[in-house]
Structures are given as structure tokens and as C-alpha cells.
Design an enzyme around this catalytic site. Structure first.
Site, mmCIF file in Angstrom:
data_model
loop_
_atom_site.group_PDB
_atom_site.id
_atom_site.type_symbol
_atom_site.label_atom_id
_atom_site.label_comp_id
_atom_site.label_asym_id
_atom_site.label_seq_id
_atom_site.Cartn_x
_atom_site.Cartn_y
_atom_site.Cartn_z
ATOM 1 N N ASP A 195 1.049 -1.201 0.065
ATOM 2 C CA ASP A 195 -0.108 -0.444 0.353
ATOM 3 C C ASP A 195 1.158 0.970 0.193
ATOM 4 O O ASP A 195 2.121 1.058 0.897
ATOM 5 C CB ASP A 195 -0.695 0.361 1.531
ATOM 6 C CG ASP A 195 -1.927 -1.045 1.281
ATOM 7 O OD1 ASP A 195 -1.702 -2.183 0.438
ATOM 8 O OD2 ASP A 195 -2.847 -0.967 1.759
ATOM 9 N N LYS A 241 -7.293 2.946 -2.984
ATOM 10 C CA LYS A 241 -7.301 3.238 -1.515
ATOM 11 C C LYS A 241 -8.247 4.654 -1.190
ATOM 12 O O LYS A 241 -6.926 5.483 -1.533
ATOM 13 C CB LYS A 241 -6.546 2.465 -0.678
ATOM 14 C CG LYS A 241 -6.627 2.435 0.842
ATOM 15 C CD LYS A 241 -5.100 1.529 1.920
ATOM 16 C CE LYS A 241 -5.083 1.989 2.876
ATOM 17 N NZ LYS A 241 -3.846 1.090 3.564
ATOM 18 N N LYS A 266 -10.518 -0.169 -1.846
ATOM 19 C CA LYS A 266 -10.677 -0.442 0.116
ATOM 20 C C LYS A 266 -10.839 1.051 0.693
ATOM 21 O O LYS A 266 -10.104 1.945 0.392
ATOM 22 C CB LYS A 266 -9.071 -0.646 -0.317
ATOM 23 C CG LYS A 266 -8.843 -0.541 1.843
ATOM 24 C CD LYS A 266 -7.371 -1.140 1.387
ATOM 25 C CE LYS A 266 -7.194 -1.214 3.082
ATOM 26 N NZ LYS A 266 -5.492 -1.865 3.148
#
Length: 312
Positions: free
Chosen positions: A158, A221, A257
Site C-alpha cells: 500500500d 484506497k 479499499k
């Protein structure tokens, strides 16, 4: 947004380059003319009309299996992260009929501990990398950190988009960094955090989503969870719209996400419902929908079991 408009809004940062960058060309294929008011109304309607039908034990079990169980504290240590991972192992024994979490998410220095301690098949080891949460570091440092996390056992990465560069209109540098880090990841999944709370407008969130996807994100995300506001239903709606348009344009499916600020089961149900309404059934697997949270696991477990349970 037509090409002239793209040039008009981005061109003044590149006086000597009237030729559009490939990212301006990419952006020109998408509808960026979205108002925050319209997004708010659309989200309100979805919440009022659709969430209640997803408030079921089956959906809660599904959400349990989509959680990225996260610990990103200054106080994390080898011992605490090992204990955190052990709980995921124990959960599998204690509740064999429930889905285990999708992922354990930690800082890169703990990738080795998690991958050595984890005994449950199918749980990914995600590391936040690239100078999380600010993304303010030299690209060489981001590359090294990402490569080391993968070497130590991370199966997903990430990263945070360079928000400052994005807000300055330097889309090329933003995209080049994402591409370079995706090259380091190879076929391992990379999630790009947009930090939507800093982007402020629906138009910015959509632009950032599109740039991240074109540059190589496997997931987009919402947030790091380190800044307020973190995830919001409005940001989720805009990001899902971008994912849908990108899929229609390219045929490439990108995951979503939400993370940060998921404080209740109802919050999770709202995100699930937005994904279902905007993107459809194809995204309703833990391959394509993840929830970044630590506190949600016990809340979902308590609702599924019908009694307050503090397992994690």
C-alpha cells in the site's frame, strides 16, 4: 472534459509543453464535471433506499472476510505484531465456519515477523510503503522500502500518492512514481492511497483515481487513516464511479479499499452498498473489495455471534 479544457487547466504548469501529457489525454476521456452536491445527494439516496437490504448475517460474514486487519502504531514492536498475527491463527481454529480476515497490514519492518508467524492460508501480508503516511521521501527511498518489504514476505503493498505534487498539478510526476513502484511490485498487488480528505473535491478525487489506475494501481484506497477526514461515503462513491468508467474504457478491473474512519458495522454496510450499487456483483468478493480497519473485526464478530466478543 475536452482536450482544450485539459490543456487549459493543466497547461499553465508546463508553459514549454503545449503537447498534452499522456495523463491529460487519459483524463480527457472521463467525465470530470461532477459536483459535490450531486455526489452527496446520490450517496444519501443509496443510504436511504438500499443499505437496509444488505444488513444481513451473510453480508456481515462477507465483510469479515474482506477486512485488512491493520496495526500501524508508533508503539508496534516485534512482540506486539507477533501476538497480533497469532490472533489471526487462533481465529481460524476458534471459528472454523467463519471467513478469516483477508489481510494483515503492517509497517515494512514487520513483514518478516508476520510472514513467519502466519499459519492461515489465504491471508495476505500487506505493508504500507513509500514513506507512509506522508509520501514525502525521495523516490529512491520509496523504491528501496518497497523492495525490502517484498523481500521480507509482503504479498501486497500500500503506497500513498504524492498528494502535494497532485495538488500542484504535476500529474506526470505523480504517475511516474506510481508506475515505478508498481514495477518494483511486479505481479504483487499494489494499492494506491489517494488521501481523499486532502483532495477536497469530487473532481480531484476522480482525477486522482484515474491517474492512479492508469499508472498501475491494482486497488485504489481512500485514506491512510492518519488524517481527518479519512474515508467518507462520498469519496467512495466517486472512486467507485471512476473504477467503473475505467473498467468500461479499458476492460481492466481495479479493486477498492475504504480505510480510516470505519467505526461501526453500519459504516461497513454503507461502503458495501455503494460498491454493490455502483460497481455491481462482480466487485463483491474479497479479491476486489477490502476494508482497512482494526476495530471493525470485533464489532462484526459480535453481531454475527449475537453477543459482545473481543477476540482481536
Amino acid at each position: 472534459m475536452n482536450e482544450n479544457h485539459a490543456e487549459h487547466c493543466c497547461g499553465h504548469h508546463h508553459e514549454h509543453a503545449p503537447k498534452q501529457s499522456k495523463y491529460e489525454v487519459a483524463l480527457s476521456k472521463y467525465d470530470l464535471n461532477i459536483s459535490d452536491g450531486e455526489v452527496r445527494e446520490a450517496v444519501k439516496k443509496i443510504i436511504a433506499e438500499k443499505v437496509h437490504e444488505n444488513d444481513t448475517p451473510e453480508v456481515k460474514k462477507f465483510l469479515m472476510g474482506s477486512i485488512e486487519l491493520t496495526t500501524l502504531k508508533t508503539t508496534d514492536s516485534d512482540e506486539s505484531v507477533m501476538a497480533f498475527t497469532e490472533r489471526v491463527n487462533q481465529f481460524d481454529d476458534a471459528y472454523p465456519n467463519l471467513p478469516h480476515v483477508a489481510t494483515i497490514c503492517v509497517y515494512p519492518c514487520f513483514a518478516g515477523i508476520v510472514s513467519q508467524t502466519l499459519e492461515v492460508d489465504g491471508v495476505e501480508v500487506a505493508c504500507v510503503s513509500g514513506s507512509f503516511p506522508s509520501s514525502q521521501a525521495l523516490i529512491e527511498v520509496k523504491v528501496a522500502e518497497t523492495a525490502l518489504a517484498l523481500k521480507d514476505g509482503a504479498t501486497e503493498i500500500d503506497i500513498v500518492m504524492s498528494v502535494g505534487k497532485f495538488l500542484s498539478g504535476d500529474y506526470e510526476s505523480v504517475a511516474d512514481e506510481i508506475s515505478e513502484l508498481k514495477q518494483v511490485c511486479g505481479d504483487r498487488k499494489m494499492k494506491v492511497i489517494l488521501e481523499t480528505g486532502c483532495l477536497k473535491t469530487a473532481e480531484n478525487i476522480k482525477k486522482a483515481s484515474i491517474i492512479a489506475m492508469y499508472a498501475g494501481a491494482d486497488y485504489i484506497k481512500t485514506s491512510t487513516g492518519k488524517l481527518e477526514p479519512a474515508a467518507t461515503p462520498e469519496a467512495a462513491y466517486v472512486m467507485c464511479q471512476a473504477i467503473k468508467e475505467y473498467y468500461n474504457e479499458t476492460g481492466i478491473q481495479i479493486g477498492f479499499k475504504p480505510a480510516g474512519g470505519i467505526n461501526s458495522v453500519m459504516d461497513a454496510l454503507i461502503y458495501y452498498t455503494i460498491v454493490k450499487e455502483v460497481l455491481g456483483e462482480k466487485w463483491l468478493t474479497n479479491q476486489w473489495l477490502r476494508l482497512g480497519t482494526s476495530r471493525l473485526a470485533n464489532m462484526l464478530l459480535s453481531e454475527i455471534l449475537g453477543e459482545e466478543t473481543k477476540f482481536f
